[in-house]
Design an enzyme around this catalytic site. Structure first.
Site, PDB file in Angstrom:
ATOM      1  N   GLN A  23      53.747  72.986 -23.186  1.00  0.00           N
ATOM      2  CA  GLN A  23      53.750  72.553 -24.703  1.00  0.00           C
ATOM      3  C   GLN A  23      55.611  71.544 -23.690  1.00  0.00           C
ATOM      4  O   GLN A  23      56.100  70.947 -24.176  1.00  0.00           O
ATOM      5  CB  GLN A  23      54.438  73.495 -25.308  1.00  0.00           C
ATOM      6  CG  GLN A  23      55.211  72.544 -26.737  1.00  0.00           C
ATOM      7  CD  GLN A  23      54.144  72.121 -27.364  1.00  0.00           C
ATOM      8  OE1 GLN A  23      52.589  71.944 -27.105  1.00  0.00           O
ATOM      9  NE2 GLN A  23      54.266  70.816 -27.877  1.00  0.00           N
TER      10      GLN A  23
ATOM     11  N   HIS B  32      55.992  67.600 -22.834  1.00  0.00           N
ATOM     12  CA  HIS B  32      56.104  66.363 -23.867  1.00  0.00           C
ATOM     13  C   HIS B  32      57.236  65.523 -24.417  1.00  0.00           C
ATOM     14  O   HIS B  32      56.955  64.109 -24.093  1.00  0.00           O
ATOM     15  CB  HIS B  32      55.485  67.082 -25.346  1.00  0.00           C
ATOM     16  CG  HIS B  32      54.034  67.559 -25.237  1.00  0.00           C
ATOM     17  ND1 HIS B  32      53.330  66.242 -25.015  1.00  0.00           N
ATOM     18  CD2 HIS B  32      52.933  68.297 -25.841  1.00  0.00           C
ATOM     19  CE1 HIS B  32      51.629  66.614 -25.467  1.00  0.00           C
ATOM     20  NE2 HIS B  32      51.653  67.915 -25.387  1.00  0.00           N
TER      21      HIS B  32
ATOM     22  N   HIS C 269      50.977  74.823 -32.827  1.00  0.00           N
ATOM     23  CA  HIS C 269      50.128  75.660 -32.115  1.00  0.00           C
ATOM     24  C   HIS C 269      50.608  76.919 -32.276  1.00  0.00           C
ATOM     25  O   HIS C 269      51.751  77.317 -31.543  1.00  0.00           O
ATOM     26  CB  HIS C 269      50.316  74.428 -30.831  1.00  0.00           C
ATOM     27  CG  HIS C 269      50.379  73.723 -30.279  1.00  0.00           C
ATOM     28  ND1 HIS C 269      50.948  72.979 -29.821  1.00  0.00           N
ATOM     29  CD2 HIS C 269      48.924  72.778 -30.048  1.00  0.00           C
ATOM     30  CE1 HIS C 269      50.619  71.169 -30.213  1.00  0.00           C
ATOM     31  NE2 HIS C 269      49.181  71.534 -30.134  1.00  0.00           N
TER      32      HIS C 269
ATOM     33  N   ASP D  65      43.973  70.548 -26.533  1.00  0.00           N
ATOM     34  CA  ASP D  65      44.218  68.963 -26.644  1.00  0.00           C
ATOM     35  C   ASP D  65      43.995  68.012 -26.324  1.00  0.00           C
ATOM     36  O   ASP D  65      43.334  66.699 -26.608  1.00  0.00           O
ATOM     37  CB  ASP D  65      46.262  68.865 -25.974  1.00  0.00           C
ATOM     38  CG  ASP D  65      47.079  70.070 -26.402  1.00  0.00           C
ATOM     39  OD1 ASP D  65      47.364  69.551 -27.640  1.00  0.00           O
ATOM     40  OD2 ASP D  65      48.132  69.945 -25.632  1.00  0.00           O
TER      41      ASP D  65
ATOM     42  N   HIS E 197      40.446  56.132 -77.297  1.00  0.00           N
ATOM     43  CA  HIS E 197      39.445  57.194 -76.914  1.00  0.00           C
ATOM     44  C   HIS E 197      38.553  57.835 -78.189  1.00  0.00           C
ATOM     45  O   HIS E 197      37.150  57.755 -77.285  1.00  0.00           O
ATOM     46  CB  HIS E 197      40.584  58.177 -76.014  1.00  0.00           C
ATOM     47  CG  HIS E 197      41.216  57.049 -74.339  1.00  0.00           C
ATOM     48  ND1 HIS E 197      41.532  57.058 -74.692  1.00  0.00           N
ATOM     49  CD2 HIS E 197      40.935  58.210 -73.318  1.00  0.00           C
ATOM     50  CE1 HIS E 197      42.526  56.196 -73.205  1.00  0.00           C
ATOM     51  NE2 HIS E 197      41.550  57.694 -72.623  1.00  0.00           N
TER      52      HIS E 197
END
Length: 855
Positions: A679, A682, A749, A782, A841
């Site tokens: 992670q 990234h 995650h 992923d 209506h």
């Protein structure tokens, strides 16, 4: 102050901004590394600004601001980039017109406008206060110095070539140059009948020496001689120290905000300023100033054997005393003790300063320089002190969140150990735990100010503007902003291994998402003769944003594209920033081909979102935009989804990617470390959190050792190092506590590296996707397991699902009534319509019931 500019090696200085204490330095692009070392030294306390001959990179501009520049003169586009990088508005001066929705410290008008236009703009700016205080400044380039005085009188700051200016003021000595003093005088005003200007005189430490008066003549003489010259109301021009010998060197002149009061900053010699032979007409020097003067005197004449003399002569003794007093300050407890020990430390530090021939003014200059820095250091102690004090881990600090927002650019030591910050939940405060679970702050309003001009530019400028922005942000000039199907084989040349891996991933994602497809028609008879139905239809046109940036992400294209294909979307459009050669990653093009995409937009960022939302001459408009991206992409998605003219939906808001790992004492440290690192790579803003349940110190150390060793073997180690520096491990005692904190955080995650992991899944209320057990790394989700990797971040897992087949469909309902059905529910409908006052209506039912009665 207005002397001609000092000479700086490697720097061309063709211009000076004529305003109190300000100088504008023009530099060559190649000079950036050298000039940063010389600027502060050359200009001292003067307020200097920088204008490069061409646009520099963001890092180069920040380098110059770090060197002490008050502001940089830049293009509007560079101002937007610098603001996005955290440069305060007041440090940016835009050359030309100011970008919409962007606060800046001023504008520089290169082409001198009409006098009345300058006056209007200067007056307007004076009322537009900056967030950090003060008002924007109008700088006007002036070719003819004789016209500059009129412009200066409007409140603008005029910029005149230094070659055209002189400190002289007597007509026979001007040599076709223009007196600097006249420009200063044009910006001043006074309401005194004698025409004098109240003048405060201070030393370089800003300590008041006295209050005097200045006239136009005395100001001219002060600038000509570079000394303190004032106007005596009884004796005329007063050349300070001419008779007493207590002379002054003029450092600079400043004016107050209204231009009716002057401040002379001087270096005073002799006994002092006052005619009573005291340093000041006010109270005697105190604090640091007094200490500095006392120590300077004792350096010259302290008697042999005196304590201060010993300190000056014995470097080891002075070093020991500084370290001793520093330790005593660290150990001080109450306010009185802290103030006492701090005073002791400052005394011995000042002995060192004076001994080395350094002035307190130089120390203050360095403090000011640090204050001017844009880049921020992380602030860790040196390793030898960490080791000496037995500190094994850096603890999460308790600084206010607002202060943390300013620490955007961290300087991480390249050879330091890569390890998490460790916190024990049992001993940590509530604030410390909240800090661990806090996301990086996002200033939505500031980001939106930068994004809005980009979105509106593409909306109105179409392909032309899109190509301009792609060249600006991605550094590539394209002929067309789009690739259309069928895609050339040359654009998707990939190895057989990569192709096989993509094909397997597509097959798995397709299988899982096909199972989600709602193909049934829901039919419910709510009353006899009243049949209601619900059925799904694909969204016709969808736009899929595929990030570029620090990593190529073909996986995102398949995780977005396959569900769109399964849902039956007729028009699938991808958008992804091009590489420097103008091409796309061949893996992304291959996926686009496999999912039947109609086109790929060669653009990234907010401009790509805008192109798909509104459409351009080449880019087809879409109905919904999906995909992750940085804060600019997210802001653009949020904006277009709220613009009714765009008629476009989005999948979800988003922030930086994140993982939360729950591990226990049975977890393999290598597995845990690898999940955290997958992670962290990234990006530096990714968030990594470890919740360690009932783990001893040995187990935590083993995770840290694995984290460091694995990180050093990775090509993106520099990114990982910065990410891990703001990531934490939180030790808790029980599983219940761990899952309570996890649900509070609501991670994108969630990885469960715990014994019997599957039995704990029912405890999860909020998460984007769960990875259950030691052999379920995030990487599989992923890429290839089949679940979708486009997930809610930033805590949005509390209310949003990850991308799924339903993301690409919508549901339509229908109802069909028979005569019997209308007779049953018609009266209820009429009653409710009458209650709401909607007679039409009511009538729609009544006319039918009446007709049925007549049959």
């Amino acid at each position: 102050m207005f002397p001609l500019l000092p000479q700086v090696s490697s720097v061309t200085v063709p211009a000076v901004a004529v305003a109190p204490g300000k100088v504008l330095v023009s530099i060559l692009q190649s000079d950036v590394p050298e000039i940063a070392k010389e600027l502060k030294k050359a200009f001292g306390q003067a307020q200097f600004h920088i204008m490069a001959d061409t646009d520099l990179s963001t890092d180069e501009y920040i380098h110059l601001l770090d060197a002490g520049a008050s502001s940089v003169f830049v293009s509007g586009e560079s101002a937007v980039d610098l603001a996005a990088s955290g440069v305060p508005a007041g440090r940016l001066t835009v050359i030309g017109s100011k970008p919409d929705n962007l606060d800046v410290g001023g504008v520089f008008l290169k082409d001198t406008p009409a006098l009345e236009d300058v006056a209007t703009l200067a007056s307007t700016f004076a009322k537009q206060l900056l967030p950090s205080g003060g008002a924007p400044v109008v700088y006007v380039n002036v070719e003819d110095p004789k016209a500059a005085a009129d412009l200066a009188a409007t409140g603008a700051t005029v910029v005149v070539s230094s070659a055209k200016l002189t400190t002289e003021h007597q007509a026979d000595k001007l040599d076709d140059k223009f007196p600097i003093a006249d420009l200063l005088l044009a910006s001043l005003s006074t309401d005194r009948q004698d025409g004098l200007y109240t003048t405060l005189v201070t030393d370089v430490l800003n300590q008041s020496l006295g209050l005097v008066y200045s006239s136009a003549e005395s100001i001219k003489e002060a600038i000509r001689t570079g000394t303190g010259v004032y106007q005596s109301r009884r004796h005329g021009l007063w050349y300070k120290g001419k008779e007493s010998g207590n002379t002054q060197k003029l450092i600079r002149i400043e004016t107050d905000c209204d231009g009716d009061c002057l401040k002379f900053i001087v270096e005073q010699t002799g006994a002092g300023f006052c005619h009573f032979n005291t340093e000041s007409c006010f109270s005697a020097a105190q604090g640091i100033s007094c200490l500095e003067k006392t120590l300077q005197q004792r350096l010259q004449n302290a008697p042999a054997g005196s304590y201060t003399k010993r300190l000056f002569d014995d470097s080891d003794l002075l070093r020991a005393k500084i370290m001793e007093e520093a330790e005593e300050l660290v150990e001080a407890k109450d306010a009185e003790e802290v103030s006492w020990e701090a005073a002791d430390l400052i005394y011995f530090a000042m002995v060192k300063v004076v001994k080395e021939g350094v002035s307190w003014a130089q120390v203050m200059n360095n403090l000011d320089s640090k204050h001017m820095k844009i880049s921020r250091r992380k602030g860790d102690a040196k390793q030898k002190w960490v080791d000496a004090l037995g500190i094994k881990r850096q603890k999460v600090d308790e600084k206010p969140k607002e202060e943390k927002k300013e620490e955007k650019k961290e300087e991480i030591k390249e050879d330091g150990k890569i390890q998490l910050n460790h916190i024990n939940a049992d001993t940590a405060s509530k604030a410390e735990i909240e800090t661990v679970l806090a996301r990086p702050a996002q200033k939505t309003s500031d980001i939106m100010k930068l994004v809005l001009p980009i979105v509106e530019g593409v909306k109105t400028g179409g392909d032309k503007k899109l190509l301009e922005l792609t060249e600006k942000f991605d550094g590539v000039k394209l002929e067309s902003p789009i690739l259309t199907a069928p895609f050339s084989e040359d654009l998707m040349k990939i190895s057989d291994d990569v192709k096989a891996s993509i094909d397997m991933s597509i097959a798995n994602v397709k299988k899982f998402h096909a199972a989600q497809l709602d193909t049934t028609e829901l039919v419910v008879e709510t009353q006899p003769g009243v049949v209601c139905k619900r059925f799904s239809r694909p969204i016709e046109s969808v736009g899929l944003y595929i990030p570029g940036g620090t990593a190529v992400l073909p996986s995102t294209s398949l995780h977005l594209g396959v569900p769109a294909m399964v849902a039956g979307c007729k028009n699938i459009v991808l958008a992804s920033p091009p590489r420097k050669d103008g091409t796309l990653s061949p893996e992304v093009v291959y996926v686009a081909h496999q999912i039947g995409a109609k086109a790929v937009v060669l653009a990234g960022g907010a401009q790509a979102v805008a192109a798909m939302a509104y459409g351009t001459e080449s880019v087809p408009k879409v109905d919904k935009i999906m995909g992750p991206g940085n804060q600019f992409v997210t802001a653009a998605k949020m904006y277009v989804s709220n613009d009714t003219t765009a008629k476009v939906a989005i999948d979800m808001p988003a922030g930086p990617s994140e993982v939360l790992v729950i591990c226990d004492k049975h977890a393999n440290p290598a597995f845990v470390a690898s999940d955290l690192l997958s992670q962290a790579e990234h990006g530096v803003d990714s968030q990594v959190i470890l919740l360690a349940v009932d783990c001893d110190q040995k187990h935590l150390d083993a995770i840290d050792e694995e984290l460091h060793a694995q990180a050093l073997a990775l090509p993106r180690v520099d990114i990982i190092r910065k990410c891990i520096a703001h990531s934490s491990a939180l030790s808790v005692k029980t599983m219940d506590e761990a899952f309570k904190l996890s649900n509070q955080y609501a991670p994108e995650h969630l990885i469960l590296q715990i014994e019997d992991a599957d039995k704990y899944v029912p405890l999860v209320d909020h998460a984007g996707s769960i990875f259950v057990g030691a052999y379920s790394p995030e990487s599989c989700g992923d890429y290839s397991s089949g679940t979708n990797h486009t997930l809610p971040t930033y805590g949005y897992a509390r209310m949003y699902s990850g991308v799924n087949t339903g993301t690409f469909t919508k549901h339509i309902t229908s109802q069909q009534l028979t005569r019997e059905g209308l007779e049953i529910i018609g009266p209820a409908v009429m009653t409710l319509a009458a209650t709401e006052g909607l007679d039409a209506h009511r009538m729609a039912v009544k006319v039918r019931l009446d007709a049925m009665k007549k049959e």
